[in-house]
Design an enzyme around this catalytic site. Sequence first.
Site, short mmCIF file in Angstrom:
data_model
loop_
_atom_site.label_atom_id
_atom_site.label_comp_id
_atom_site.label_asym_id
_atom_site.label_seq_id
_atom_site.Cartn_x
_atom_site.Cartn_y
_atom_site.Cartn_z
N THR A 177 14.68 12.03 19.73
CA THR A 177 13.76 10.90 19.61
C THR A 177 14.65 9.65 19.64
O THR A 177 15.79 9.70 19.17
CB THR A 177 12.99 10.95 18.28
OG1 THR A 177 13.94 10.94 17.21
CG2 THR A 177 12.16 12.21 18.18
N LYS A 223 -0.65 -5.51 7.00
CA LYS A 223 -1.61 -5.36 5.91
C LYS A 223 -1.85 -6.72 5.27
O LYS A 223 -0.98 -7.26 4.59
CB LYS A 223 -1.08 -4.37 4.87
CG LYS A 223 -2.11 -4.07 3.82
CD LYS A 223 -1.87 -2.74 3.14
CE LYS A 223 -3.17 -2.25 2.58
NZ LYS A 223 -3.08 -1.08 1.79
#
Length: 546
Positions: free
Chosen positions: A184, A444
């Site tokens: 990855t 957020k």
Amino acid sequence: MQSTMMDVPLSLNHLLERAGTLFANNEIVSRLPDKSLRSHSYGEYHRRTRRLAAALQKLGLKKGDRVATLAWNHHAHLECYFGIPAAGGVMHTLNLRLAPDEIGWIAGDAEDRFLVVDDILLPLYRQFAAKHAFEKVIVFPFSGAPVDTSGGHLDYEALLADADGDGFVYAAHDENDPVAMCYTSGTTGRPKGVVYSHRSTVLHTFIGCLTDHWGLRSTDSLMPVTPMFHANSWGLPYAAVMLGIRMVFPGPHLHPDDLLDLMQLEPPTLALGVPTIWMGLIQAYDRSLVEQPGRWKLPTGMRSLVGGAAVPEALIRAFAKHGIWIIQGWGMTETSPIATVSYPRAEVQALGDDERFRRAAMAGIPVPLVDVRIRADDGNDAPWDGKTVGEIQVRGPFITGSYHRVPPSEDKFTDDGWLRTGDVAAMDELGFVRITDRTKDLIKSGGEWISSVDLENALMAHPSIAEAAVIAIPDAKWSERPLACIVWKPGAAIAPADVADALGKHLLGHGFVKWQLPDRYEVIDGVPRTSTGKFWKLKLRERFPR
Ligand code: ADP
């Protein structure tokens, strides 16, 4: 009762033999370091690949041993794709854009025995050679210069010339034996090794060739711009060999001007790359219309497989104007990589152009054999309402079930065996997945989530904006607030005092509400890119910590 079918393993070797026998005259074209083109027939490709496999066995390669590649996209890299597994080995593509120390660490973690390296990448190899001792270093003379073997390096061409390809016998194998591994790219953490098998690779290859997917056919000419070290160039090289399709490899020349030049010489019908490649390409093309009209013609009718990061609708529309159709795929190294594909299924076509573009800008629907679920915050599966977001979790025969040498305690699987992707998405009534963010990139604000991807896509639809990346910055009152980093199109800036107002109005027109608008805009020269060419928001977070 038992099935009466033969127990023949799925195997890459079969695909290689098929290419060599049925499509011997078709061509594989590679762009060399000096920008000239070199062509090989599939007949030659088949012979050379068998010779490579024979040579590796003669060097002592044993079943399951890893052979690393440090190479650009070209025919010899494709030989490794099939030749290393044919010899029983596991091809491990090293990402040449990582920091040398990291490449060395990855080679050590994978326990790579041999390395195949482009001669023009030897300076990079030398920077990490001390970190991992390969038993054999095989140098591919990509530049055409003779290989210096005085220090113990082997010459790829000499090895092939000496090998007995005709007498080569494929290593005995089971369909679950490993053929390749990829790390990855570590955008969000330490790189981890994913190991693919004959079976997983063949199944992914077949599904990719479905008409509603990337839909390869014998009349195609494929230009893989996605590096062969980036999730195996999304599996397309395997599919091209299976069908004996003309391939055009760009070699080390990935600058937009070079790609446009190559498209004049060898017009592709299918190309693939991350969105930033296509953003660069369309910007270069648009500039040329003013500065050098007629220099380039875009390959009208081409399909382009784009993924690896969100694909803005504005980009899809920009190419559609030239008759180029972007097919979006979503996935990750762990998913081989393509797990969802966006295509205008019948119901979408009936809804008209706007709806078609809107869906094309989504990640698409799950491909056959892959299960996808969206786990909402309350732990239940999100309804397919296009609104409720949660983490995408996937399961299937070409989805990784573990990582190389990573203990289960540190991995990313649910108790019932699904892969937790770390991507946040909603699914609509037709099963189209809309990625709203990576868990780490969500903003957020006051207990509500704001999607950075949605903001970026809307900003990139503004006529003055070439690129936009939105990050969260800490905020005492709201916990986090969005900051938008923008790159103007050449000559198209808005006066500094008016930016927030003008872009705020633009975003309100795209369905955002006031509290979701960025509080701040920073004009930058370009969005930093990761080793696989994606927007690298980590770097922006470092640059704008508050
Ligand atoms: P890395 O995770 O290091 O970036 P990968 O190349 O495996 O390495 O990237 C997988 C990730 O890329 C996915 O988890 C997702 O966040 C992102 N991605 C891939 N395709 C898309 C897409 N079509 N839309 C949005 N994000 C995507």
